[in-house]
Design a protein around this motif. Structure first.
Motif, PDB file in Angstrom:
ATOM      1  N   GLN A  22       0.845  -1.173   0.000  1.00  0.00           N
ATOM      2  CA  GLN A  22       0.000   0.000   0.000  1.00  0.00           C
ATOM      3  C   GLN A  22       0.893   1.239   0.000  1.00  0.00           C
ATOM      4  O   GLN A  22       1.874   1.309   0.727  1.00  0.00           O
ATOM      5  N   ALA A  23       0.534   2.199  -0.830  1.00  0.00           N
ATOM      6  CA  ALA A  23       1.303   3.433  -0.907  1.00  0.00           C
ATOM      7  C   ALA A  23       1.140   4.205   0.398  1.00  0.00           C
ATOM      8  O   ALA A  23       0.047   4.308   0.940  1.00  0.00           O
ATOM      9  N   ILE A  24       2.250   4.711   0.902  1.00  0.00           N
ATOM     10  CA  ILE A  24       2.219   5.502   2.131  1.00  0.00           C
ATOM     11  C   ILE A  24       1.956   6.947   1.737  1.00  0.00           C
ATOM     12  O   ILE A  24       2.784   7.590   1.106  1.00  0.00           O
ATOM     13  N   THR A  25       0.792   7.420   2.104  1.00  0.00           N
ATOM     14  CA  THR A  25       0.398   8.792   1.783  1.00  0.00           C
ATOM     15  C   THR A  25       0.146   9.561   3.077  1.00  0.00           C
ATOM     16  O   THR A  25       0.009   8.971   4.153  1.00  0.00           O
ATOM     17  N   LEU A  26       0.060  10.851   2.939  1.00  0.00           N
ATOM     18  CA  LEU A  26      -0.239  11.692   4.093  1.00  0.00           C
ATOM     19  C   LEU A  26      -1.626  11.371   4.648  1.00  0.00           C
ATOM     20  O   LEU A  26      -1.841  11.391   5.867  1.00  0.00           O
ATOM     21  N   GLU A  27      -2.565  11.023   3.775  1.00  0.00           N
ATOM     22  CA  GLU A  27      -3.916  10.661   4.212  1.00  0.00           C
ATOM     23  C   GLU A  27      -3.895   9.372   5.032  1.00  0.00           C
ATOM     24  O   GLU A  27      -4.589   9.254   6.044  1.00  0.00           O
ATOM     25  N   LEU A  28      -3.084   8.394   4.617  1.00  0.00           N
ATOM     26  CA  LEU A  28      -2.953   7.142   5.368  1.00  0.00           C
ATOM     27  C   LEU A  28      -2.362   7.413   6.745  1.00  0.00           C
ATOM     28  O   LEU A  28      -2.837   6.883   7.749  1.00  0.00           O
ATOM     29  N   VAL A  29      -1.347   8.248   6.799  1.00  0.00           N
ATOM     30  CA  VAL A  29      -0.718   8.585   8.079  1.00  0.00           C
ATOM     31  C   VAL A  29      -1.728   9.284   8.989  1.00  0.00           C
ATOM     32  O   VAL A  29      -1.828   8.977  10.179  1.00  0.00           O
ATOM     33  N   ALA A  30      -2.509  10.199   8.434  1.00  0.00           N
ATOM     34  CA  ALA A  30      -3.513  10.906   9.233  1.00  0.00           C
ATOM     35  C   ALA A  30      -4.564   9.938   9.768  1.00  0.00           C
ATOM     36  O   ALA A  30      -5.056  10.109  10.894  1.00  0.00           O
ATOM     37  N   ALA A  31      -4.891   8.904   8.999  1.00  0.00           N
ATOM     38  CA  ALA A  31      -5.874   7.921   9.461  1.00  0.00           C
ATOM     39  C   ALA A  31      -5.305   7.045  10.576  1.00  0.00           C
ATOM     40  O   ALA A  31      -6.035   6.638  11.480  1.00  0.00           O
ATOM     41  N   LEU A  32      -4.010   6.744  10.527  1.00  0.00           N
ATOM     42  CA  LEU A  32      -3.387   5.871  11.530  1.00  0.00           C
ATOM     43  C   LEU A  32      -3.018   6.613  12.814  1.00  0.00           C
ATOM     44  O   LEU A  32      -3.024   6.028  13.896  1.00  0.00           O
TER      45      LEU A  32
END
Length: 155
Positions: A22-32
């Motif tokens: 899975q691509a690590i995006t700023l949105e993914l980081v914000a969700a985690l």
């Protein structure tokens, strides 16, 4: 010639069968990552200093801008794009690692809390307790021999 084609097809098949990350995006980081409100509650609960998000964001922005300004006269636009993508990607990757660390600690805390709750409940069960003295325990199982009875005293 057929060998080269077979090797090429085999390597393509192997590459296609590997699961994609899975691509690590700023949105993914914000969700985690924990929300601002949750961080505030954690800080007050554990007596930690509040996190200065705006200060960190501003310092990071200034650092990237200074780096870009220093490189501007010596690199072309494509090289600058590549460099900035890597720099920003490393910051996002670092934030992702921190969010995963936080998530792991949350999971450990939940597991421990669940285990503690189950341990309290297990104390109320009689399954692991020894039977009454002189009777076979339920834990002994079918393959064990019954306890030996003491012979009566001889007069």
């Amino acid at each position: 010639m057929a060998t080269k084609t077979a090797q090429k097809n085999t390597s393509n098949t192997i590459l296609r069968s590997l699961p994609s990350r899975q691509a690590i995006t700023l949105e993914l980081v914000a969700a985690l990552a924990p929300s601002h409100a949750l961080v505030g509650r954690l800080c007050s609960t554990f007596g930690l200093d509040a996190v200065d998000y705006e200060g960190i964001r501003e310092a990071t922005k200034n650092q990237i801008s200074l780096s870009a300004e220093a490189l501007q006269p010596t690199v072309n636009e494509t090289a600058m794009k590549i460099h900035l993508q890597r720099v920003v990607g490393s910051f996002v990757g670092s934030a992702h690692g921190a969010a995963q660390f936080y998530g792991g600690k949350v999971t450990q805390a939940r597991d421990l809390t669940s285990k503690l709750a189950n341990d309290d409940r297990d104390e109320d069960r009689d399954e692991d307790r020894e039977g009454v003295y002189g009777f076979e325990s339920r834990a002994a199982g079918p393959g064990s021999s019954p306890p030996k009875q003491a012979s009566p005293p001889t007069p």
